[in-house]
Design an enzyme around this catalytic site. Structure first.
Site, mmCIF file in Angstrom:
data_model
loop_
_atom_site.group_PDB
_atom_site.id
_atom_site.type_symbol
_atom_site.label_atom_id
_atom_site.label_comp_id
_atom_site.label_asym_id
_atom_site.label_seq_id
_atom_site.Cartn_x
_atom_site.Cartn_y
_atom_site.Cartn_z
ATOM 1 N N ARG A 8 0.809 -1.220 0.000
ATOM 2 C CA ARG A 8 0.000 0.000 0.000
ATOM 3 C C ARG A 8 0.840 1.268 0.000
ATOM 4 N NH1 ARG A 8 -3.524 -2.454 3.584
ATOM 5 N NH2 ARG A 8 -2.069 -4.151 3.357
ATOM 6 N N THR A 9 1.947 1.282 0.719
ATOM 7 C CA THR A 9 2.709 2.530 0.784
ATOM 8 C C THR A 9 3.325 2.859 -0.579
ATOM 9 O OG1 THR A 9 3.180 2.082 3.111
ATOM 10 C CG2 THR A 9 4.518 3.759 2.048
ATOM 11 N N LYS A 61 24.224 -2.573 2.529
ATOM 12 C CA LYS A 61 23.526 -1.338 2.854
ATOM 13 C C LYS A 61 24.313 -0.061 2.583
ATOM 14 C CE LYS A 61 19.893 -3.427 5.141
ATOM 15 N NZ LYS A 61 19.934 -4.473 6.130
ATOM 16 N N HIS A 90 7.629 6.230 10.476
ATOM 17 C CA HIS A 90 6.819 6.081 9.271
ATOM 18 C C HIS A 90 5.865 7.285 9.235
ATOM 19 C CE1 HIS A 90 4.713 4.393 5.997
ATOM 20 N NE2 HIS A 90 4.389 3.213 6.478
ATOM 21 N N ARG A 144 11.953 3.624 1.423
ATOM 22 C CA ARG A 144 11.660 2.668 2.496
ATOM 23 C C ARG A 144 12.880 1.774 2.639
ATOM 24 N NH1 ARG A 144 6.556 -0.968 4.011
ATOM 25 N NH2 ARG A 144 5.921 1.118 4.615
HETATM 26 C C1 NCD Z 1 3.346 -0.730 8.135
HETATM 27 C C2 NCD Z 1 4.828 -0.737 7.892
HETATM 28 O O1 NCD Z 1 5.306 -1.279 6.908
HETATM 29 O O2 NCD Z 1 5.494 -0.142 8.708
HETATM 30 N N1 NCD Z 1 2.565 -0.941 7.015
HETATM 31 C C3 NCD Z 1 2.254 0.128 6.242
HETATM 32 O O3 NCD Z 1 3.084 0.888 5.827
HETATM 33 N N2 NCD Z 1 0.952 0.311 5.943
HETATM 34 C C4 NCD Z 1 2.939 -1.561 9.252
HETATM 35 C C5 NCD Z 1 3.310 -3.002 9.265
HETATM 36 O O4 NCD Z 1 4.018 -3.500 8.397
HETATM 37 O O5 NCD Z 1 2.878 -3.660 10.214
#
Ligand code: NCD
Length: 307
Positions: A55-56, A83, A133, A105
């Site tokens: 989703r992100t 890294k 986040h 990310r």
């Molecule tokens: C979260 C994440 O990746 O930090 N998910 C997200 O971005 N919607 C939470 C999770 O992975 O539990």
């Protein structure tokens, strides 16, 4: 606002209100047949995802596309990437190609901050390790304000593995900035002791907390990160902290349920509960696009550039 979005700690209450108000004006774009405005035409946004995400990543991609930016998706799967050095090389390559913004990310806390020392473009933290986040926190704040009409004085419980949750950290900082009352709820092994310094409360008894809430915010049990040693078993966790129908009945009538996704139905949340009208996960996802549009716009578009 700063040049980058790295942490909720960098945002004042005024910054948050400005971001949410801007998101509100973009929210309408998503309801049009042609979901696009020209605000970032000719600008390049790179999505640099070193960790899995549905989703992100899609949300950032849609946000940039709805602003008419050119979008590059650069995905790499975790461990084979050495890294420090290779992140730097990648960053310098993207920089040489003229990236105006980099959405990153990364499994390492602090990677977005490192990136800012290598590139001239704007950096947006899309989740770094167990650190922060911030765009998730902002879409949650947007959804809360939309559903409950305010942020000040809201009583919010954040339930689960706070220790490893970048979502919990960013959201706690954001809620405290906006004057909400936050209680972190979970087994003692999963609540970091230093959390009291964030300005939140700590409780280990979910049933005692539920009747006093406006918002019950559930965290995902992160089974993929081998953190099972922190609780006796998943079943035991679900028995004490899972939001079941019986527990939902203990919430005040107007209280809402939130989850950042992806959900483990039957663990932190019962499947029936996830589908109740008071569970606003779909709104969180939809609002995420508008909030990310607002952030890209404020950083890149609306006077966010240096002369
Ligand atoms: C979260 C994440 O990746 O930090 N998910 C997200 O971005 N919607 C939470 C999770 O992975 O539990």
């Amino acid at each position: 606002m700063n040049r980058h979005l790295l942490s909720m700690r960098d945002l004042s209450a005024e910054d948050v209100v400005r971001i949410l108000d801007t998101a509100e004006s973009f929210r309408e774009v998503g309801t049009r047949v042609i979901k696009k405005v020209p605000a970032l035409r000719g600008r390049t946004v790179v999505n640099l995802f070193y960790e899995n995400s549905t989703r992100t990543r899609i949300s950032f991609e849609l946000a940039a596309k709805r602003l008419s930016a050119d979008v590059i998706n650069f995905s790499t799967t975790g461990s084979s990437v050495a890294k420090g050095e290779s992140l730097k090389d990648t960053a310098l390559t993207l920089q040489a190609m003229g990236a105006d913004a980099i959405v990153i990310r990364h499994a390492s806390s602090g990677a977005p901050h490192r990136l800012t020392t290598w590139v001239r473009g704007h950096v947006l933290n899309a989740g770094d390790g167990t650190h922060e986040h911030p765009t998730q926190a902002l879409l949650d704040l947007y959804t809360l304000r939309e559903r409950l009409g305010r942020l000040e004085g809201l009583r919010v419980a954040i339930v689960g593995d706070v220790l490893h949750s970048r979502v919990a950290r960013s959201l706690s900082f954001g809620l405290v900035t906006m004057g909400s009352e936050v209680t972190l709820v979970g087994p003692p092994t999963l609540i970091p002791p230093e959390a009291l310094a964030w300005g939140v409360q700590i409780d280990h008894d979910l049933d005692a907390v539920l009747p006093k809430l406006d918002v019950c915010y559930l965290l995902r049990v992160q089974t993929e990160r081998q953190r099972l040693e922190y609780v006796p078993s998943i079943r035991e966790y679900a028995r004490r902290y899972g939001l079941t129908s019986a527990r939902v009945a203990m919430l005040p009538d107007e209280a809402i349920v939130m989850h950042p996704g992806p959900m483990n139905r039957g663990v932190e949340i019962d499947s029936d509960v996830a589908d109740l009208p008071r569970s606003v996960m779909e709104a969180q996802v939809t609002n995420g696009i508008a909030v990310r549009m607002a952030l890209l716009y404020l950083l890149l578009g609306a006077g966010g550039e240096e002369g």
